[in-house]
Design an enzyme around this catalytic site. Structure first.
Site, short mmCIF file in Angstrom:
data_model
loop_
_atom_site.label_atom_id
_atom_site.label_comp_id
_atom_site.label_asym_id
_atom_site.label_seq_id
_atom_site.Cartn_x
_atom_site.Cartn_y
_atom_site.Cartn_z
N ARG A 28 -64.02 67.87 -40.47
CA ARG A 28 -64.27 67.64 -39.03
C ARG A 28 -65.48 68.39 -38.51
O ARG A 28 -65.58 68.74 -37.34
CB ARG A 28 -63.05 67.99 -38.18
N LYS B 193 -79.63 63.19 -34.68
CA LYS B 193 -79.17 61.84 -35.01
C LYS B 193 -78.91 61.79 -36.51
O LYS B 193 -79.81 62.06 -37.31
CB LYS B 193 -80.23 60.79 -34.64
N GLU C 230 -95.82 58.68 -36.29
CA GLU C 230 -94.87 59.32 -35.37
C GLU C 230 -95.55 60.49 -34.63
O GLU C 230 -95.20 60.80 -33.51
CB GLU C 230 -93.62 59.81 -36.11
N LYS D 153 -90.63 66.72 -29.11
CA LYS D 153 -89.30 66.17 -29.41
C LYS D 153 -88.22 67.10 -28.90
O LYS D 153 -87.22 66.66 -28.32
CB LYS D 153 -89.14 65.91 -30.91
N GLU E 83 -79.36 60.34 -25.59
CA GLU E 83 -80.16 59.14 -25.28
C GLU E 83 -79.54 58.30 -24.17
O GLU E 83 -79.30 57.10 -24.34
CB GLU E 83 -80.40 58.31 -26.54
N ARG F 224 -84.71 60.13 -23.72
CA ARG F 224 -84.85 60.15 -25.18
C ARG F 224 -85.31 58.79 -25.71
O ARG F 224 -85.93 58.70 -26.77
CB ARG F 224 -83.54 60.60 -25.85
N ASN G 179 -88.56 55.92 -28.71
CA ASN G 179 -88.54 54.61 -29.37
C ASN G 179 -89.81 53.81 -29.11
O ASN G 179 -89.87 52.62 -29.43
CB ASN G 179 -87.33 53.79 -28.90
N HIS H 173 -90.96 51.20 -31.51
CA HIS H 173 -89.88 50.98 -32.47
C HIS H 173 -89.20 49.62 -32.34
O HIS H 173 -88.68 49.11 -33.32
CB HIS H 173 -88.83 52.10 -32.37
N HIS I 170 -89.24 47.76 -35.56
CA HIS I 170 -88.02 47.46 -36.33
C HIS I 170 -87.95 46.00 -36.72
O HIS I 170 -87.45 45.66 -37.80
CB HIS I 170 -86.76 47.84 -35.54
N HIS J 176 -91.69 52.62 -42.55
CA HIS J 176 -91.23 52.78 -41.16
C HIS J 176 -92.39 53.15 -40.21
O HIS J 176 -92.58 52.52 -39.17
CB HIS J 176 -90.12 53.84 -41.10
N1 GLY Z 1 -86.07 59.11 -33.77
C1 GLY Z 1 -85.73 58.92 -32.42
C2 GLY Z 1 -84.78 59.93 -31.90
O1 GLY Z 1 -84.51 60.93 -32.54
O2 GLY Z 1 -84.26 59.76 -30.82
#
Ligand code: GLY
Length: 378
Positions: free
Chosen positions: A132, A154, A196, A237, A247, A251, A255, A258, A262, A276
């Site tokens: 957990r 993430k 990026e 970031k 997000e 946040r 993107n 993206h 994507h 990517h």
């Molecule tokens: N890679 C996008 C984020 O971490 O929100």
């Protein structure tokens, strides 16, 4: 409760990620990895470590990391998976969870993610799940992982329905971005990660983008400029994650490029045809071009974005994608899959200028379709 060791060694930069009792440091510098053992010892005295890595990264860095931990009196065991996106699947997730449990990694112990974005995402999700929730440390070895995926919590694996659909927000307790690890990256992979870096300038820091336009060659060749670019990216970031960890708002700015990207990445089957970051570069150009078409920006913004990314050797038009791109119907399907249509509208990150991105939640799918059709034909 984490207690970051805040002493930078000479030549290192520390970027704090301000998340209250889950705050952590990003340590950036050449040979920053040398401090991994002492930092882990300070954060989690007595912890044992399971290192998750892939075959390629293990060949380059595992022995050194094991040695550094041993010198600090930390017991470690290694779990090595196959390189590539294919390892972000249920089967590998199960294998790694079982290996962590078999290695007797307990609640006070740690997982170290040694590798690029795939390893960070997989290790983070294993850490979020076993017992957990175990603590984990990110040791990103690709530019993309150092400036993006290792920061912000993430984590996850892929579903047959799409990328990163199974996962959790689980913050690391420390990120060590050793810039020397980038010396051995294939140039194409470094370039892809650079997209990026440029994205941070485009989304919120015009001055940084201008600096990159002048200094990108030095960033590519290494040294102080590279470290500066990584530190600025991580600071950007960290600031966004600190104000919107889950997000629900800002946040989403990360993107930028993206949603278009994507769709092309998926169209290329997430293969070597389009990495990517390459997809993100093309996506950023399209986001600026679409913004211009919507009357949101003028001047030379679009030309600057296009010229800079092309100078760096990144794709800036659909015809740059090896093997071509899907037709417009398929692109629209992929876009709708990535970003659900809400009340007939799409959400895109658009821009009013370089460094002035914003979340547009009311984009008309017909406008995107017409735009893509024109771009595809041009
Ligand atoms: N890679 C996008 C984020 O971490 O929100």
């Amino acid at each position: 409760m984490t207690a970051p060791l805040r002493q930078p060694a000479p030549g290192e930069t520390i970027v704090p990620v301000a998340l209250g009792d889950r705050a952590y440091d990003i340590v950036i510098g050449r040979d920053a990895i040398a401090t991994l053992g002492s930092r882990i010892k300070a954060l989690r005295p007595g912890a044992r470590v399971a290192i998750l890595t892939d075959e390629n990264v293990a060949a380059k860095h595992l022995a050194r990391v094991e040695d550094i931990l041993k010198t600090s009196g930390i017991d470690s065991s290694a779990i090595i998976v196959k390189p590539g996106e294919g390892s972000k699947n249920y089967a590998t997730f199960e294998t790694v969870c079982e290996a962590v449990i078999a290695a007797k990694i307990e609640r006070n112990d740690l997982i170290v993610a040694l590798g690029g974005g795939v390893i960070g995402d997989l290790a983070g999700f294993v850490a979020a799940s076993v017992r957990r929730g175990l603590d984990f440390v990110q040791v990103p070895t690709s530019l993309l992982a150092q400036v993006d995926s290792s920061v912000g919590g993430k984590t996850g694996i892929n579903s047959r329905h799409g990328k990163n659909l199974i996962g959790a927000f689980h913050q690391p307790i420390l990120v060590i971005a050793d810039t020397a690890a980038l010396d051995t990256l294939p140039p194409r992979e470094f370039r892809s990660g650079y997209a990026e870096v440029a994205k941070y300038g485009l989304l919120g820091d015009a001055e940084f983008f201008a600096w990159l336009e002048t200094n990108w060659r030095d960033v590519f060749s290494g040294g102080a400029a590279r470290e500066h670019a990584i530190a600025v990216s991580c600071r950007a970031k960290a600031a966004i994650v600190a104000r919107d960890e889950r997000e629900t708002g800002d946040r989403a700015l990360l993107n930028l490029g993206h949603t278009f990207g994507h769709a092309f990445e998926a169209g290329a089957g997430f293969s070597q045809r389009l990495l990517h970051g390459e997809a993100v570069a093309l996506g950023c150009v399209l986001a600026f071009e679409f913004s211009e078409r919507q009357g949101l920006l003028g001047g030379n913004s679009v030309a600057r974005v296009r010229a800079h990314l092309a100078d760096c050797g990144l794709p800036t038009k659909m015809s740059d994608v090896q093997g071509g791109v899907p037709d417009v119907d398929r692109l629209m399907e992929l876009i709708a899959q990535d970003k659900k249509v809400k009340r007939g509208k799409l959400t895109f990150i658009l821009a009013r200028g370089v460094g002035q991105a914003f979340v547009a939640g009311d984009v008309d799918p017909a406008a995107i379709r017409g735009f893509l059709a024109d771009k595809r034909a041009s």
